[in-house]
Design a protein around this motif. Structure first.
Motif, mmCIF file in Angstrom:
data_model
loop_
_atom_site.group_PDB
_atom_site.id
_atom_site.type_symbol
_atom_site.label_atom_id
_atom_site.label_comp_id
_atom_site.label_asym_id
_atom_site.label_seq_id
_atom_site.Cartn_x
_atom_site.Cartn_y
_atom_site.Cartn_z
ATOM 1 N N TYR A 150 47.890 -12.250 -72.629
ATOM 2 C CA TYR A 150 48.090 -13.425 -71.780
ATOM 3 C C TYR A 150 46.979 -13.458 -70.729
ATOM 4 O O TYR A 150 46.593 -12.422 -70.185
ATOM 5 C CB TYR A 150 49.448 -13.346 -71.093
ATOM 6 N N TYR A 200 50.974 -14.179 -75.091
ATOM 7 C CA TYR A 200 51.901 -13.283 -74.400
ATOM 8 C C TYR A 200 52.510 -12.275 -75.376
ATOM 9 O O TYR A 200 52.573 -11.072 -75.094
ATOM 10 C CB TYR A 200 53.006 -14.099 -73.725
ATOM 11 N N ARG A 249 54.174 -17.834 -67.131
ATOM 12 C CA ARG A 249 54.372 -16.414 -67.441
ATOM 13 C C ARG A 249 55.683 -15.914 -66.827
ATOM 14 O O ARG A 249 56.406 -15.126 -67.448
ATOM 15 C CB ARG A 249 53.200 -15.585 -66.909
#
Length: 241
Positions: free
Chosen positions: A180, A175, A125
């Motif tokens: 996410y 995402y 991420r």
């Protein structure tokens, strides 16, 4: 709309399944700038979780570097590998995996799924937010106008499935779509399901087995011996959507 499918499928099959869609390879073999979405891509300066300022060239370098096996402890050389090759550390070479160390100087070992949640997901991420924002923004806009198929070698989207590697293409899709996986939520679910999902092995026992092998690691990462591929800025490179 974004779809995820296997890179192993033929172009003819993909075109039949997704007529008029843009086919976008996001693996380490991608011929376009989308290769930057691969966990193997050496962006550099990627924070290693729980490691007091240490950084890695790639996400995969973090994941492989913090692995602990029956015959080997962590390997910080993986943090410095920017070649996109020879990053995998396998059972055949090092023996039974015991877990992932929670930081280079920690005595705590995380079981596989917990490591996936606390190490892999946050690290990938971070890359999506800090290294490939332009690509992600373009993908978000394009996916509202056309179908886009992200190709990956693995297509597993279930974080709690330990039998299959987690697909980074699925993580990209999540995402972009705003869902996410949350580390806190996943840890809560894992705690509730731990008896079903993980072998009944005490973490303390794992730590004792490997503590004697562990060596303190310098907080200052050494320079990589391999240069990161030189590329233009994201916005200057053509991508397929």
């Amino acid at each position: 709309m974004i779809f995820v499918d296997s890179k192993k499928k033929s172009e003819k099959t993909l075109q039949k399944l997704y007529p008029n869609a843009v086919i976008a390879d996001v693996t380490s073999k991608a011929p376009t700038a989308l290769v930057r979405l691969s966990p193997f891509y050496p962006h550099g300066n990627i924070p290693v979780p729980f490691s007091n300022g240490l950084t890695s060239q790639s996400v995969e370098g973090v994941w492989q570097g913090l692995k602990v096996f029956q015959g080997a402890d962590i390997d910080i050389a993986m943090f410095h590998n920017s070649s996109m090759k020879n990053i995998k550390r396998t059972v055949r070479t090092f023996g039974i995996p015991l877990g992932h160390r929670k930081g280079v100087n920690s005595t705590e070992l995380l079981p596989y799924l917990e490591a996936r949640i606390q190490i892999y997901l946050p690290t990938y991420r971070w890359v999506l937010e800090n290294k490939v924002k332009v690509i992600i923004d373009k993908l978000r806009v394009a996916s509202q106008e056309k179908d886009i198929v992200l190709l990956d070698y693995d297509t597993n989207e279930d974080v709690f499935n330990p039998k299959k590697p987690l697909s980074h293409a699925q993580l990209i899709k999540m995402y972009v779509e705003g869902n996410y996986p949350s580390t806190d939520v996943l840890l809560s679910k894992l705690k509730a399901q731990s008896k079903k999902l993980e072998p009944k092995v005490e973490r303390a026992e794992l730590a004792v087995k490997t503590k004697s092998k562990q060596k303190p690691v310098s907080k200052k990462p050494r320079a990589s011996s391999v240069k990161t591929p030189k590329t233009k800025a994201d916005e200057q490179i053509a991508i397929p959507f």
